[in-house]
Write an enzyme that holds these catalytic residues in place. Structure first.
Site, PDB file in Angstrom:
ATOM      1  N   GLU A   1      49.317  42.304  51.489  1.00 19.37           N
ATOM      2  CA  GLU A   1      50.508  42.470  50.659  1.00 19.37           C
ATOM      3  C   GLU A   1      51.629  43.058  51.322  1.00 19.37           C
ATOM      4  OE1 GLU A   1      51.807  41.013  48.043  1.00 19.37           O
ATOM      5  OE2 GLU A   1      53.628  42.123  48.476  1.00 19.37           O
TER       6      GLU A   1
ATOM      7  N   HIS B   1      49.783  29.224  28.815  1.00 14.81           N
ATOM      8  CA  HIS B   1      50.238  27.859  28.456  1.00 14.81           C
ATOM      9  C   HIS B   1      48.997  26.852  28.301  1.00 14.81           C
ATOM     10  CE1 HIS B   1      54.411  28.379  29.246  1.00 14.81           C
ATOM     11  NE2 HIS B   1      54.126  28.978  30.713  1.00 14.81           N
TER      12      HIS B   1
ATOM     13  N   CYS C   1      55.069  59.729  26.970  1.00 13.44           N
ATOM     14  CA  CYS C   1      55.903  58.790  26.686  1.00 13.44           C
ATOM     15  C   CYS C   1      55.952  58.515  25.071  1.00 13.44           C
ATOM     16  CB  CYS C   1      55.824  57.629  27.480  1.00 13.44           C
ATOM     17  SG  CYS C   1      56.869  56.225  26.999  1.00 13.44           S
TER      18      CYS C   1
ATOM     19  N   CYS D   1      58.175  56.979  22.928  1.00 16.91           N
ATOM     20  CA  CYS D   1      58.545  55.565  22.557  1.00 16.91           C
ATOM     21  C   CYS D   1      57.210  54.773  22.669  1.00 16.91           C
ATOM     22  CB  CYS D   1      59.759  54.899  23.110  1.00 16.91           C
ATOM     23  SG  CYS D   1      61.280  55.995  23.230  1.00 16.91           S
TER      24      CYS D   1
END
Ligand SMILES: Cc1cc2nc3c(=O)[nH]c(=O)nc-3n(C[C@H](O)[C@H](O)[C@H](O)COP(=O)(O)OP(=O)(O)OC[C@H]3O[C@@H](n4cnc5c(N)ncnc54)[C@H](O)[C@@H]3O)c2cc1C
Ligand SMILES: Cc1cc2nc3c(=O)[nH]c(=O)nc-3n(C[C@H](O)[C@H](O)[C@H](O)COP(=O)(O)OP(=O)(O)OC[C@H]3O[C@@H](n4cnc5c(N)ncnc54)[C@H](O)[C@@H]3O)c2cc1C
Lengths: 435, 470
Positions: free
Chosen positions: B40, B58, B409, B411
């Site tokens: 990569e 899908h 965190c 939120c």
């Protein structure tokens, strides 16, 4: 696990701390904050300018926060930090996560004091790349004052309100120049200059009627594109830090999760002059209901709400110190002894008409007395040297005032209670216009 | 093993590209008695198109019947659906509702229902306008009718790529991050891939390079397709909007593409998008003023209440479209080279089926694929899905380890325990964006106003430790 207290307060900023301190003299109060230390935003707001109206002296944010926390401790408030309130388990029951576990807390009254924050880049829909280096003032101050890091060398600051200038000072302190301040408004909110007469501020270039339209830089921030909103012309300004200031939004998650009525202007909970929300026994104070005013005004909300909470508890048949001995665990079934919401008297909604963005409180209930400091708080999107305010109800004028201080966008306009004193809580919506 | 050694590597199979497709292929092939390297260019896996999509699993109801894509999407739906349960990849079967807003679209719904059957999917149902509004009461005015697709699902594409790559490593594959393949040389029975961090010698090369697949293909002497990036911009709304929408609300596809959808996300938000613009720059993943404005216009008509909610994120992803209407795959037995290109807008769904397909192609070319009998069990990935219990809400986990009770965190309610786990995981994050994909840290409504500095400290603290110890 379930715990119990007479009163729960969410948020240990100036508003929550002050409310808790007042009430702890007579009732058992538990105060939660999700941060590792109590104090709210002033904790990392290192400049001076705090405490004028409530403590009657001028101090730095951290000193002010420390003082409020000490007073709360002395008054017997049970302050629980690292405690995030994540939701509701009943009308007056909260669910709290902390390192000690996940606990349901039942109470007779709940005060929300969760504050407000600045809208981040995403909410402002600024297009372009997504590099690091795009911050709000809150994050910047955290970074510089609590973590002692340098954000960069050249900053563009969006906004020119009080908080924006405070961002410039913080940047300066961290060795970062502000190469440009932009405001979409046609004049900079000069008020701040009188409060921070430092030369650095006078030498900071400010572009009015300008907005940042694009962020440039794949890996690191390189520049922003700014548009002159009148001429439509654009230019590129090189920078490695972009600070997005102001554009406040209250932290209304718990308000919304409870399904409390909200004010469309502030987006926070709608409260009456006693700071009661649409649910009996749930109150709201501080920047959650007026995004944003100074810390001392938030603190004074805390004093105002204490009276309302006491009278609510009295009506419930709970004398003072009645439950101070109860302390720890009990079963949750006993908790929900609250009155139905119909116990709240009806009221008239107060609607701020543009260019007024909001008014707080925005509800008058039968039997309401004057608001905190006998002042209504308003937010204007336009400048007026001597603002004229008119209140009408059902087409009839109920109040009219000319205020001897200016209405400045980006700063709360405080108006005497006399404007609404004669409004009738039973006669429908009150409209407040700015002339 | 992750290797950033500049020493040369020699393997049976080199997979170029650590997106969803490459990771799935590496995981599959590492299950046989083969040595595998996953190469990569970037510092993390899943960092290009695989991180910026609409993350729908899908059914393939609307694919072109008989195409390779149709076949692999259907197969991939089954494979990833099963795998997600084993690997703990968050998935929610929300179903989808196609909504017709014009008479023409209404007429198309019937054809789509027939197409679904031709694609082997028989559960679609035509519904009238009343039923559309019963299912989605917050839709804007003017819906004329709909078609339900009960099995369309939402999934976490970030966890999916990580799960594949982690299992590939567990099965003994080597992950070469920061290795960009710049040129290719055939020598005797092997291919040497020259990268910016040293050579990789392989018997077989599988090209899963996404937007770079045509360039790699040319290094093998072919001139058969060109990638044309098709940008898709998206707006993500606050979690408080989640109650506005119960399923994936799809427009009726037209010749101009699949159109703009409104969908719940696996993290409990609501997403509006994507746009579709053909562009030239393969790295232009920024958003545009025009794109965001057009989304807001569409959103206002589709679901006016949605626009009242706060926006928590905007981003763009690039589909690797080509001049062909199907995936572009091929095997060259002589050069021992396989191409898996043009995986445009369904590659998340099809990823495991594509991997299986590559194995078939290799078998067809005479490569002996012997299943290993010592495969480690699939490990369960940390849950970042909103529909499943997360550490902050898990009393038992907090009792066992108080770090899961320390919310960092606020939120997104990400705990220190989860950040620590991510930093100690087999493929640790290298930057804030990588940490976000593994834990959700910083992806909430405040975007770092409260916790940005603290989260960054935790991440930097970890990299400082690494520097000291190496
Ligand atoms: C950069 C900056 C500079 C400023 N300068 C000045 C100044 O010079 N003078 C001045 O008077 N004012 C100043 N202000 C304004 C002042 O800081 C605020 O008005 C004041 O802090 C608001 O008080 P509050 O109690 O309403 O909210 P906050 O101080 O925001 O406190 C809210 C608290 O609630 C906690 N909380 C929220 N949700 C939860 C939950 N679910 N569970 C647990 N805890 C929760 C938060 O952690 C936070 O600690 C400044 C503000 C900023 C941002
Ligand atoms: C807006 C949008 C919405 C989508 N929605 C869905 C959806 O709902 N459902 C669905 O199933 N699919 C969806 N997709 C499609 C899906 O995201 C892609 O098909 C899938 O991510 C493709 O994976 P990939 O591995 O082929 O490509 P990529 O993720 O792009 O990975 C290719 C990798 O190859 C690397 N690479 C390239 N060149 C080299 C080189 N020379 N050397 C080394 N490495 C190299 C790159 O760095 C990259 O990491 C959507 C796509 C977009 C853009």
């Amino acid at each position: 696990m379930t715990n119990r207290s007479t009163i729960l307060v969410v948020g240990a900023g100036p508003a929550g701390l002050t409310a808790a301190t007042e009430l702890a003299r007579t009732h058992q109060v538990v105060l939660f904050d999700r941060e590792s230390a109590a104090g709210g935003i002033p904790r990392h707001s290192a400049h001076t300018g705090y405490g004028i109206r409530d403590l009657h002296r001028v101090m730095t944010g951290p000193n002010y926060a420390r003082r409020l926390v000490e007073r709360a401790r002395e008054a017997g408030v049970d302050i629980r930090t690292e405690s995030t309130v994540t939701g509701w388990a009943g009308d007056h029951s909260l669910v709290v996560t902390s390192p000690h576990g996940r606990v349901q807390w039942d109470a007779d009254a709940v005060i929300l004091a969760t504050g407000a924050r600045e809208r981040p880049r995403s909410a402002r829909l600024i297009a372009g790349d997504r590099p690091a280096g795009v911050l709000t003032t809150g994050q910047l101050q955290n970074m510089v004052h609590l973590h002692h890091r340098t954000p960069g060398k050249r900053a563009v600051v969006v906004g020119s309100e009080l908080v924006s200038w405070s961002a410039v000072l913080t940047l300066r302190e961290a060795g970062c120049d502000t190469v440009l301040m932009t405001t979409e408004r046609s004049r900079p909110e000069s008020y701040a200059l009188f409060h921070h007469p430092a030369r650095v501020l006078l030498s900071t270039p400010v572009s009015t009627a300008t907005r940042v339209v694009r962020v440039i830089g794949r890996d690191a921030l390189e520049a922003v594109e700014v548009e002159d909103v009148r001429a439509g012309s654009r230019r590129i300004v090189e920078c490695d830090v972009l600070v997005l200031t102001a554009d406040w939004i209250p932290d209304y998650e718990l308000t919304a999760l409870a399904g409390l009525d909200r004010d469309r202007g502030t987006r926070g909970p709608r409260v009456d002059m006693s700071l009661r929300t649409s649910r009996a026994g749930v109150f709201a104070v501080g920047n959650l209901i007026h995004p944003v005013d100074t810390a001392d005004v938030c603190a004074l909300d805390g004093r105002q709400v204490a009276g309302a909470v006491r009278s609510y508890l009295r009506d419930l048949g709970m004398g003072e110190h009645s439950s101070a001995a109860e302390g720890s665990a009990s079963d949750s079934s006993a908790a929900e002894g609250s009155l139905p919401d119909s116990s709240l008297p009806d009221g008239a909604v107060i609607q701020a008409v543009a260019p007024l963005r909001w008014i707080a409180p925005s509800l008058i209930r039968a039997g309401d007395h004057a608001p905190a400091r006998r002042r209504l708080l308003l937010w204007s999107d336009e400048f007026r040297l001597s603002p004229r305010l008119v209140a009408t109800q059902d087409g009839r004028e109920v109040g009219r005032l000319t205020i001897p201080w200016p209405a400045v966008p980006g700063r709360v306009l405080r108006a005497p209670w006399a404007l609404l004193e004669r409004a009738n809580p039973a006669a429908g919506e009150v409209r407040v216009t700015l002339g | 093993m992750i290797s950033d050694n500049h020493l040369d590597t020699s393997v049976d199979i080199a997979v170029i590209g650590g997106g969803l497709v490459g990771c799935a292929v590496a995981r599959e092939l590492a299950g046989y008695q083969l040595s595998v390297a996953l190469i990569e260019a970037r510092a993390d896996i899943g960092d290009v198109t695989s991180k910026a999509n609409t993350a729908i699993l899908h059914t393939g109801f609307d694919a072109t019947p008989e195409s390779l894509e149709s076949k692999l999407v259907r197969r991939g739906y089954e494979l990833l659906g099963d795998y997600s349960i084993r690997a703990g990849i968050p998935i929610e079967r929300t179903g989808a509702l196609l909504v017709a807003w014009t008479d023409e679209e209404l007429a198309t719904l019937g054809k789509l229902a027939a197409k679904a059957v031709a694609n082997g999917y028989e559960l679609c149902e035509l519904v009238d306008a009343d039923e559309v509004y019963r299912r989605e009461p917050h839709l804007g005015l003017g819906a004329l009718g709909g078609l339900t697709v009960p099995d369309e699902s939402i999934i976490c594409s970030w966890t999916t790529a990580l799960a594949y790559a982690t299992e590939a490593l567990d099965r003994g594959a080597t992950l070469l991050l920061n290795h960009r393949v710049d040129s290719v040389e055939r020598t005797g029975n092997a291919t040497v891939l020259r990268t910016n961090s040293g050579d990789v010698r392989a018997t077989w090369v599988i090209n899963c390079a996404g937007h770079g697949a045509d360039i790699i293909d040319r290094h093998f002497g072919f001139e058969r397709f060109t990638v044309v990036p098709r940008r898709g911009e998206l707006i993500v709304f606050d979690k408080l909007a989640r109650s506005l929408v119960s399923s994936i609300v799809l427009p009726v596809p037209s010749s101009r593409g699949k159109g703009v959808l409104i969908s719940p996300t696996i993290y409990g938000n609501v997403m509006l998008g994507p746009t579709a613009d053909n562009i030239e720059d393969r790295t232009a993943t920024g958003t545009t003023e025009a794109g965001l404005a057009s989304l807001l216009d569409k959103g206002r008509a589709l679901m006016p209440d949605l626009l009242d909610e706060e926006v928590t994120a905007v981003y763009a992803g690039l589909r690797a479209a080509t001049e062909h209407d199907d995936y572009v795959t091929a095997i060259d037995a002589a050069q021992r080279y396989v191409l898996v290109g043009g995986i445009r807008s369904t590659g998340l769904t099809a990823s495991m089926a594509l991997a299986e397909y590559v194995a078939e192609l290799l078998r067809g070319a005479g490569l002996q694929l012997i299943q290993r009998d010592d495969l480690p069990p699939t490990r369960r990935m940390p849950n970042v899905g909103e529909a499943f219990i997360r550490p902050y809400a898990d009393s038992d986990r907090i009792a066992a380890d108080a770090e899961y009770g320390k919310v960092v965190c606020f939120c997104e309610r990400v705990t220190r325990g989860e950040i620590r786990d991510a930093l100690e995981s087999p493929i640790p994050p290298t930057d804030l964006d990588g940490l976000r994909r593994r834990t959700r840290a910083l992806m909430g409504r405040c975007q770092g106003f409260y916790c940005g500095a603290e989260v960054e400290k935790l991440l930097r603290g970890a990299s400082a430790d690494i520097e000291v110890s190496s």
